[in-house]
Design an enzyme around this catalytic site. Structure first.
Site, PDB file in Angstrom:
ATOM      1  N   GLY A  33      16.200 -45.454 -12.424  1.00 16.81           N
ATOM      2  CA  GLY A  33      17.173 -46.344 -13.053  1.00 16.81           C
ATOM      3  C   GLY A  33      18.507 -45.694 -13.395  1.00 16.81           C
ATOM      4  N   THR A  34      18.943 -44.706 -12.589  1.00 18.31           N
ATOM      5  CA  THR A  34      20.272 -44.138 -12.889  1.00 18.31           C
ATOM      6  C   THR A  34      21.380 -45.155 -12.602  1.00 18.31           C
ATOM      7  OG1 THR A  34      20.558 -43.108 -10.702  1.00 18.31           O
ATOM      8  CG2 THR A  34      19.508 -41.764 -12.425  1.00 18.31           C
ATOM      9  N   MET A  92      12.329 -51.454  -5.031  1.00 24.51           N
ATOM     10  CA  MET A  92      11.756 -51.089  -3.738  1.00 24.51           C
ATOM     11  C   MET A  92      10.731 -52.108  -3.220  1.00 24.51           C
ATOM     12  SD  MET A  92      13.743 -48.658  -3.355  1.00 24.51           S
ATOM     13  CE  MET A  92      13.431 -47.471  -2.070  1.00 24.51           C
ATOM     14  N   LEU A 131      12.232 -58.596  -0.488  1.00 25.45           N
ATOM     15  CA  LEU A 131      12.224 -59.975  -1.002  1.00 25.45           C
ATOM     16  C   LEU A 131      12.158 -60.959   0.166  1.00 25.45           C
ATOM     17  CD1 LEU A 131      14.981 -59.390  -3.683  1.00 25.45           C
ATOM     18  CD2 LEU A 131      12.563 -59.865  -4.156  1.00 25.45           C
ATOM     19  N   HIS A 144      22.686 -49.611  -1.642  1.00 25.30           N
ATOM     20  CA  HIS A 144      21.887 -48.918  -0.623  1.00 25.30           C
ATOM     21  C   HIS A 144      22.554 -47.577  -0.308  1.00 25.30           C
ATOM     22  CE1 HIS A 144      19.142 -48.492   2.721  1.00 25.30           C
ATOM     23  NE2 HIS A 144      20.164 -48.138   3.479  1.00 25.30           N
TER      24      HIS A 144
END
Ligand code: GAR
Length: 218
Positions: free
Chosen positions: A14-15, A92, A95, A111
């Site tokens: 979560g950076t 990751m 969908l 990305h």
């Protein structure tokens, strides 16, 4: 000022979420994070959200029978939180087209490559293997095919002759943390518009939506 309500979907460290949290803390930033969703209960990003006082929930894909029911649950949480823009940040899970179409032009992703090159995984390894001179990262609107969709911002970094995947990733990640909040800001302030398969950016100095990181000095 209009404040756009964001959700950030994560799977891990979560950076990028942290970069968005920090950007939203600025008083003049035109967005706020209403909800963080992780598909993994052990994602460190959940702690980052909690520390920042942001509602964070786990919707564990493993506890659903199929992709559709997992996504229905995500969709419900987003709708309940009145989310206006969904930011995938190291999320990751692939969908389905149904979910992507439901959130068409309200769903963006970061990305770690200069799309349309190197979609998918192992982007750093593949760039080094090919001997390309520039690598980078892209923020784009999401379309049903993986890592496809109108490009909002890209940052390019040089690939050095002694790079390994870790050193290249370490050069790209700080650029992600610059361009993701920038992309959100452009959308929230209505300066980025999807036209066909491209994004048009208003009121930006040339070159719009393009950042080039300097070659690091040895
Ligand atoms: C980032 O490098 C992001 O670009 C990448 O995962 C990392 C997440 O880091 N995303 C993808 O590869 C999606 N195709 P973070 O959890 O520290 O933000």
């Amino acid at each position: 000022m209009r404040i756009l309500k964001l959700a950030v979907l994560i799977s891990g460290n979560g950076t990028n979420l942290q970069a968005l949290i920090d950007a939203c803390a600025a008083p003049d930033f035109p967005a706020e994070i209403a909800l963080v969703i992780s598909n993994r209960p052990d994602a460190y990003g959940l702690e980052r959200a909690e520390k920042a006082g942001i509602k964070a929930i786990t919707i564990d894909h493993k506890s659903f029978d199929d992709r559709e029911s997992f996504e229905d649950s995500v969709h419900e949480a987003l709708t309940e939180a009145k989310v206006q823009l969904v930011c995938l940040a190291g999320f990751m899970r692939i969908l389905t087209a149904t979910f992507v179409r439901r959130w068409q032009d309200r769903l963006i992703n970061i990305h770690p490559s200069l799309l349309p090159a190197y979609k998918g995984l192992n982007t750093y390894e593949r760039a080094i293997e090919d001997g390309v001179r520039f690598a980078g990262c892209t923020v784009h609107y999401v379309r049903p095919d993986v890592d496809t969709g109108p490009i909002i911002i890209q940052a390019a970094v040089p690939v050095l002759s002694d790079d390994d995947p870790d050193s290249l990733a370490a050069r790209i990640l700080p650029q992600e943390h610059i361009i993701y909040p920038e992309a959100v800001c452009l959308i929230a302030s209505s300066k980025a518009r999807v036209r066909g398969h491209k994004v048009i950016i208003d009121d930006m100095p040339v070159p719009s939506g393009a950042y080039i990181a300097p070659v690091p000095k040895k």
